[in-house]
Scaffold this active site. Sequence first.
Site, PDB file in Angstrom:
ATOM      1  CB  SER A 142      -0.938   0.005   1.208  1.00  0.00           C
ATOM      2  OG  SER A 142      -1.947  -0.972   1.081  1.00  0.00           O
ATOM      3  CG  HIS A 143       5.158   3.107   1.485  1.00  0.00           C
ATOM      4  ND1 HIS A 143       5.115   4.422   1.908  1.00  0.00           N
ATOM      5  CD2 HIS A 143       6.356   2.956   0.849  1.00  0.00           C
ATOM      6  CE1 HIS A 143       6.232   5.032   1.548  1.00  0.00           C
ATOM      7  NE2 HIS A 143       7.005   4.171   0.908  1.00  0.00           N
ATOM      8  CD  GLU A 144       7.246   0.320  -2.375  1.00  0.00           C
ATOM      9  OE1 GLU A 144       7.471   1.048  -3.363  1.00  0.00           O
ATOM     10  OE2 GLU A 144       8.052   0.184  -1.431  1.00  0.00           O
ATOM     11  CB  THR A 145       0.251   1.192  -4.865  1.00  0.00           C
ATOM     12  OG1 THR A 145      -0.322   0.594  -3.684  1.00  0.00           O
ATOM     13  CG2 THR A 145       1.102   0.150  -5.581  1.00  0.00           C
ATOM     14  NE  ARG A 292       8.631   1.385   3.099  1.00  0.00           N
ATOM     15  CZ  ARG A 292       8.547   0.854   1.875  1.00  0.00           C
ATOM     16  NH1 ARG A 292       7.755  -0.185   1.670  1.00  0.00           N
ATOM     17  NH2 ARG A 292       9.255   1.340   0.871  1.00  0.00           N
TER      18      ARG A 292
END
Length: 302
Positions: A142-145, A292
């Site tokens: 979720s952090h990445e996107t 994160r």
Amino acid sequence: EFTALSLLFSLLLLTASAEQCGKQAGGARCAAGLCCSNFGWCGNTNDYCGPGKCQSQCPSGPSPKPPTPGPGPSGGDIGSVISNSMFDQMLKHRNDNACQGKNNFYSYNAFINAARSFGGFGTTGDTTARKREIAAFFAQTSHETTGGWPTAPDGPYAWGYCFLREQGSPGDYCTPSGQWPCAPGRKYFGRGPIQISHNYNYGPCGRAIGVDLLNNPDLVATDPVISFKSAIWFWMTPQSPKPSCHDVIIGRWQPSAADRAANRLPGFGVITNIINGGLECGRGSDSRVQDRIGFYRRYCGI
């Protein structure tokens, strides 16, 4: 529910350094006779002990073989760990009009389909352990996107899985390689839940899931099942010389004395180190690390 126990067990590392031994760690030595790799990590495979790959505590003979881990206890289908309604609650705004995945690209069915291709993912250990892994996986991805911001509706941690492709103007991420050669005109920037990048990741990922991603990297952003598979492949695969995210979160990875001295303990923080430690760890407070953790806290509370 993803219990508070999961959170307390896993939020053990907030500011880990990226290396364990050798010149990168002030001359620290590996415990238990492990080799220190050129990158400053302890281990006993060829990546740590092999000729030209070992900086200290190197063997005089062939590299020792790693022990074969026994299978962890497992049970149940991934669908029994995370339901469709829970998936929708966690990724509440993934279909917002401002998001690239707004037409339900990141669907529950695509996730379940992909997850069932990886034995042990979200199904290893007791119920608490299985939920902990799913919460950690979705927090990191979720952090990445993320498409969230501090004052976003429902808070910044309800906006995971908004983007399919790396934002901005990414380069081609092509590193010359005889094993994983870049295809003409193809770019290997971040795509999918884990934002997989570089030809040396697209190549082995594609081989593992049976798709030619070197020639067709954009499948990670156009085929939902392949997209999820790319993220789960990264999660389940050791990122040499680091362990796999899966082995860390289920407790299979055991830290060395040098790990413990550097506060690298089994938990969520080591996974951040695996994914992006070179940029985020060992630098004191970092907003990306906190983001994160914010996702992880929210998912553990659902």
